[in-house]
Design a protein around this motif. Structure first.
Motif, PDB file in Angstrom:
ATOM      1  N   ALA A 219       1.103  -1.831   0.253  1.00 16.60           N
ATOM      2  CA  ALA A 219       0.026   0.669  -0.151  1.00 16.60           C
ATOM      3  C   ALA A 219       0.941   1.688   0.168  1.00 16.60           C
ATOM      4  N   ILE A 220       0.140   2.200  -0.680  1.00 16.64           N
ATOM      5  CA  ILE A 220       1.213   3.393  -0.317  1.00 16.64           C
ATOM      6  C   ILE A 220      -0.069   4.521   0.070  1.00 16.64           C
ATOM      7  N   ASP A 221      -1.447   3.682  -0.391  1.00 19.11           N
ATOM      8  CA  ASP A 221      -3.037   5.242   0.328  1.00 19.11           C
ATOM      9  C   ASP A 221      -2.333   4.675   1.691  1.00 19.11           C
ATOM     10  N   HIS A 222      -2.924   5.633   3.083  1.00 19.07           N
ATOM     11  CA  HIS A 222      -3.194   5.220   4.157  1.00 19.07           C
ATOM     12  C   HIS A 222      -3.855   5.906   4.590  1.00 19.07           C
ATOM     13  N   ILE A 223      -4.498   5.482   6.020  1.00 17.55           N
ATOM     14  CA  ILE A 223      -5.090   5.947   6.634  1.00 17.55           C
ATOM     15  C   ILE A 223      -4.738   5.424   8.321  1.00 17.55           C
ATOM     16  N   PHE A 224      -4.348   6.640   8.902  1.00 13.97           N
ATOM     17  CA  PHE A 224      -4.384   6.511  10.340  1.00 13.97           C
ATOM     18  C   PHE A 224      -5.682   7.005  11.253  1.00 13.97           C
ATOM     19  N   ILE A 225      -5.634   6.732  12.387  1.00 12.52           N
ATOM     20  CA  ILE A 225      -6.676   7.043  13.421  1.00 12.52           C
ATOM     21  C   ILE A 225      -6.131   6.804  14.449  1.00 12.52           C
ATOM     22  N   PRO A 226      -7.094   7.387  15.478  1.00 13.75           N
ATOM     23  CA  PRO A 226      -6.586   7.390  16.892  1.00 13.75           C
ATOM     24  C   PRO A 226      -6.532   6.030  17.346  1.00 13.75           C
ATOM     25  N   LYS A 227      -5.647   6.024  18.746  1.00 16.07           N
ATOM     26  CA  LYS A 227      -5.450   4.534  19.402  1.00 16.07           C
ATOM     27  C   LYS A 227      -6.907   4.356  20.205  1.00 16.07           C
ATOM     28  N   LYS A 228      -7.271   5.047  20.133  1.00 15.08           N
ATOM     29  CA  LYS A 228      -8.743   4.367  21.461  1.00 15.08           C
ATOM     30  C   LYS A 228      -9.548   4.049  20.444  1.00 15.08           C
ATOM     31  N   TRP A 229      -9.758   3.974  18.927  1.00 16.41           N
ATOM     32  CA  TRP A 229     -11.505   3.656  18.534  1.00 16.41           C
ATOM     33  C   TRP A 229     -10.729   2.171  17.747  1.00 16.41           C
ATOM     34  N   LYS A 230     -11.386   1.801  18.194  1.00 15.91           N
ATOM     35  CA  LYS A 230     -11.293   0.018  17.697  1.00 15.91           C
ATOM     36  C   LYS A 230     -11.855   0.219  16.283  1.00 15.91           C
ATOM     37  N   ILE A 231     -10.995  -1.181  16.330  1.00 14.85           N
ATOM     38  CA  ILE A 231     -11.248  -1.824  14.081  1.00 14.85           C
ATOM     39  C   ILE A 231     -12.160  -2.346  14.223  1.00 14.85           C
ATOM     40  N   ALA A 232     -13.320  -2.545  13.881  1.00 12.91           N
ATOM     41  CA  ALA A 232     -14.258  -3.041  13.502  1.00 12.91           C
ATOM     42  C   ALA A 232     -13.915  -4.292  11.928  1.00 12.91           C
ATOM     43  N   SER A 233     -13.250  -3.766  11.257  1.00 17.61           N
ATOM     44  CA  SER A 233     -13.221  -3.899   9.631  1.00 17.61           C
ATOM     45  C   SER A 233     -12.110  -3.010   9.288  1.00 17.61           C
ATOM     46  N   CYS A 234     -11.494  -3.865   7.934  1.00 19.12           N
ATOM     47  CA  CYS A 234     -10.435  -2.841   7.318  1.00 19.12           C
ATOM     48  C   CYS A 234      -9.674  -3.725   6.056  1.00 19.12           C
ATOM     49  N   GLY A 235      -9.792  -2.970   4.996  1.00 17.47           N
ATOM     50  CA  GLY A 235      -9.611  -3.118   3.545  1.00 17.47           C
ATOM     51  C   GLY A 235      -9.465  -2.463   2.670  1.00 17.47           C
ATOM     52  N   ILE A 236      -9.478  -3.763   1.200  1.00 15.81           N
ATOM     53  CA  ILE A 236      -9.534  -2.411   0.163  1.00 15.81           C
ATOM     54  C   ILE A 236     -10.804  -2.438  -0.989  1.00 15.81           C
TER      55      ILE A 236
END
Length: 257
Positions: A219-236
């Motif tokens: 990947a060269i496209d990225h997302i950064f989120i607050p650490k306190k947020w839980k990830i339910a799912s992610c992908g492309i």
């Protein structure tokens, strides 16, 4: 418990998109509605394309300035069709919007020559919106970095880090965009460690997000989120309608706030 979908997508300011703007805008609108983004950061979205997409997205608003501004970028014929933006689309109420220029012109003679040969020298911008998410102030930063010159990329990452530091003092920060850098890049790894220390983490999407003709393997496209947020799912999202519009894949994350 609230699921919140955030995405980033380079929409590609291409000859095909300028020629088939009506058809491709309809495809992009369908993609956004189908996948129900709460926030989508885009790159390389021209004003003409954006207006057409907006016809299909009545619940969304678009935020952000343009690469060469609204005056010179619309009055000079050579720039009119190429003046692009890092628009942020959202259904949420936005409090403030800012578009800021990133460092983009080489100070080094060798970089100047290389950049001119590769036609990589281009004004780069970052779009910032402020909104409230579940009673929390959130700043969304959306950008598109240089693709060829490491010294320029380094200066741009330094500027982004300053923005993250600034806005982290007043709320939560989401950072996204086309960084043109893989996670294996030492410069990007250093940047990731720095924003991690400020309370952000990169969404673990590592699949290749640009066309196979390019050398990058991840990947060269990225997302950064607050650490306190839980990830339910992610992908492309690698779909037929997107493949007609752009040589990038959409990166998304569903977070639990």
């Amino acid at each position: 418990m609230k699921y919140f979908r955030i995405g980033t997508l380079n929409c590609q300011n291409s000859r095909e998109n300028r020629k088939y703007v009506d058809e491709h805008a309809a495809l992009l609108g369908r993609h956004i509605i189908t996948h129900a983004y709460d926030i989508l950061g885009t790159q390389e979205l021209t004003k003409k394309f954006m207006k057409k997409v907006n016809e299909y997205l009545k619940e969304y608003n678009f935020y952000g300035g343009y690469q060469y501004g609204r005056s010179i970028g619309t009055k000079l014929p050579i720039l009119k069709d190429y003046n692009q933006s890092n628009q942020i689309m959202t259904t949420k109420k936005v409090i403030k919007v800012r578009t800021k220029a990133l460092p983009w012109f080489p100070f080094n003679y060798d970089d100047l020559v290389k950049g001119l040969k590769k036609m990589s020298i281009s004004r780069r911008i970052v779009t910032i919106i402020e909104l409230e998410v579940i009673d929390k102030t959130v700043y969304v930063i959306n950008t598109h970095l240089d693709y060829y010159l490491p010294r320029i990329q380094k200066r741009q990452l330094t500027c982004l880090l300053k923005l993250v530091k600034k806005y982290s003092k007043n709320g939560l920060v989401v950072l996204m965009g086309d960084f043109n850098l893989q996670t294996s890049n030492a410069m990007f790894s250093e940047f990731e460690s720095s924003v991690n220390a400020l309370g952000l983490r990169r969404v673990p999407v590592n699949e290749k997000t640009n066309a196979n003709k390019f050398k990058s393997k991840s990947a060269i496209d990225h997302i950064f989120i607050p650490k306190k947020w839980k990830i339910a799912s992610c992908g492309i999202f690698d779909t037929d309608e997107l493949n007609l519009i752009t040589d990038h894949k959409a990166v998304y994350v569903d977070v639990i706030i």
